[in-house]
Write an enzyme that holds these catalytic residues in place. Structure first.
Site: not given
Length: 310
Positions: A183, A98, A100, A249-251, A240-241, A89
Site C-alpha cells: 500500500n 495493514c 498492525n 501504522c505498521g506498514t 492514514e488514508r 479503512n
C-alpha cells in the site's frame, strides 16, 4: 444506543464482533468464514464511527480465501493461505493491507479457535497486498511484510526525494519519499521532536505528486544518535488514508524505516525501532530468496473486548 438502528442497508442485529489493537491502532473484527456477511462501505463507516458506532481505525472480516475472487488468486499461488484478511479503512473504503491489522487478525483467529498457532509457528494469510507470513513470538507476532519498493523510482534514486508535502503546522512544503509496502506511503523527514509534535494531522496533508490511489503520510524524526548498539531508531506520526491520524501504522512504520535507512546510506543498519504514539514496533530488513529486500514487522496484538450488536 441501538447500534443496529443506525445502519439501514442490512440488519446487523446479533452480529458478533471483537475489538482489538496493535500498539493503539484499533480494529473491529468479525468472523465470516463462508462469506455470508457482505457489509457495505456505509455500514463499516458507521460501525467505525467513534461517536455513533463502536469506534475503530479499521474493520477486518475473517473469511476463507476460497470465498473471495482475490482469495482464490492467492490460493493459486499459496494453497496454505486458508484465511483472508478482508480489510477496510474506518471510512469504509477497501484497503490493500495493514501491518498492525494483520497481527491483530491472527490473534483474533487464535482467540476464536479458528487456527492453532504455537510459539514460533508460522501462518500464511491472504491479503489484497499479497500473502503475508505471520509467526507467533514472545511479545506478539512477527510479520513478513514482503518487499518494499519506491513508488517513483527514477526520482527517488536520482534525488533521494520524489514529492513535496504540505501539512498544517509546517511553514513550508517539505520534501518527501514515496514507498510502497503493498500500500502507498509518503515519508517526510523532520528536524526534531518539537517539529513532529507541532505538525497538525486533523486534515490530510497535501502531496505533490500524489500516488495514483492516494497515500498514507508519515512524519519521521531520527533519534540522536541515529544508531545505538546496531539498531536504528526513529520517532513517527502518521495520517492514514480514509482514517486520519492514528496511534500506529505498521506498514507506515516499515515505510518510514525504509526511507530513513535509504537516506542514511550504505552503512545504515538492518534493524530499526520505530517509536509511535501507541508504542514501539521493530522493523527488520532481510534478503529474500527471490533477490528482493524484504521487511519484517514485529509487535504486540491484543483483543480487548467481544460483543454482539443489539
Amino acid at each position: 444506543m441501538n447500534t443496529a438502528e443506525m445502519i439501514d442497508e442490512t440488519p446487523l442485529t446479533g452480529l458478533r464482533f471483537s475489538k482489538g489493537h496493535g500498539t493503539g491502532n484499533d480494529f473491529i473484527l468479525i468472523a465470516d468464514p463462508e462469506g455470508e456477511r457482505n457489509l457495505t462501505a456505509e455500514q463499516i463507516a458507521n460501525l467505525c464511527n467513534r461517536h455513533h458506532g463502536i469506534g475503530a481505525d479499521g474493520f477486518i472480516r475473517a473469511i476463507r480465501s476460497r470465498r473471495l475472487p482475490e482469495g482464490a488468486q492467492i490460493l493459486a499461488v499459496n494453497p496454505g493461505a486458508e484465511w483472508f484478511m478482508d480489510y477496510s479503512n474506518g471510512d469504509g473504503t477497501c484497503s490493500e493491507m495493514c501491518g498492525n491489522g494483520v497481527r491483530v487478525f491472527v490473534e483474533f483467529l487464535v482467540a476464536q479457535g479458528l487456527v492453532i498457532l504455537d510459539l514460533g509457528e508460522e501462518l500464511a494469510i491472504g491479503t489484497r497486498g499479497g500473502v503475508k507470513t505471520v509467526a507467533r513470538s514472545e511479545n506478539g507476532y512477527r510479520v513478513d511484510m514482503g518487499p518494499w519498493e519506491f513508488i517513483f523510482p527514477e526520482k527517488a534514486r536520482e534525488r533521494g526525494m520524489d514529492s513535496l508535502v504540505e501539512a498544517a503546522g509546517l511553514e513550508v512544503a517539505r520534501p518527501a519519499l514515496s514507498i510502497s509496502m503493498g500500500n502507498p506511503h509518503t515519508v517526510v523527514a523532520l528536524a526534531d521532536l518539537a517539529e513532529l509534535e507541532g505538525t497538525i494531522l486533523f486534515t490530510a496533508p497535501k502531496v505533490d505528486p500524489e500516488p495514483v490511489h492516494g497515500t498514507n503520510v508519515e512524519f519521521a524524526v531520527p533519534a540522536e544518535p541515529l544508531v545505538s548498539d546496531g539498531v536504528g531508531r526513529i520517532s513517527m506520526r502518521v495520517h492514514e488514508r480514509g482514517v486520519g491520524e492514528t496511534l500506529s501504522c505498521g506498514t507506515g512504520a516499515c515505510a518510514a524505516a525504509a526511507a530513513t535507512r535509504f537516506w542514511a546510506g550504505d552503512q545504515a543498519p538492518d534493524i530499526w525501532d520505530v517509536d509511535i504514539p501507541g508504542g514501539i514496533v521493530r522493523v527488520r530488513f532481510f534478503a529474500g530468496s527471490d533477490g528482493t529486500e524484504r521487511v519484517e514487522l514485529s509487535g504486540p496484538a491484543v483483543i480487548v473486548a467481544d460483543g454482539v450488536l443489539a
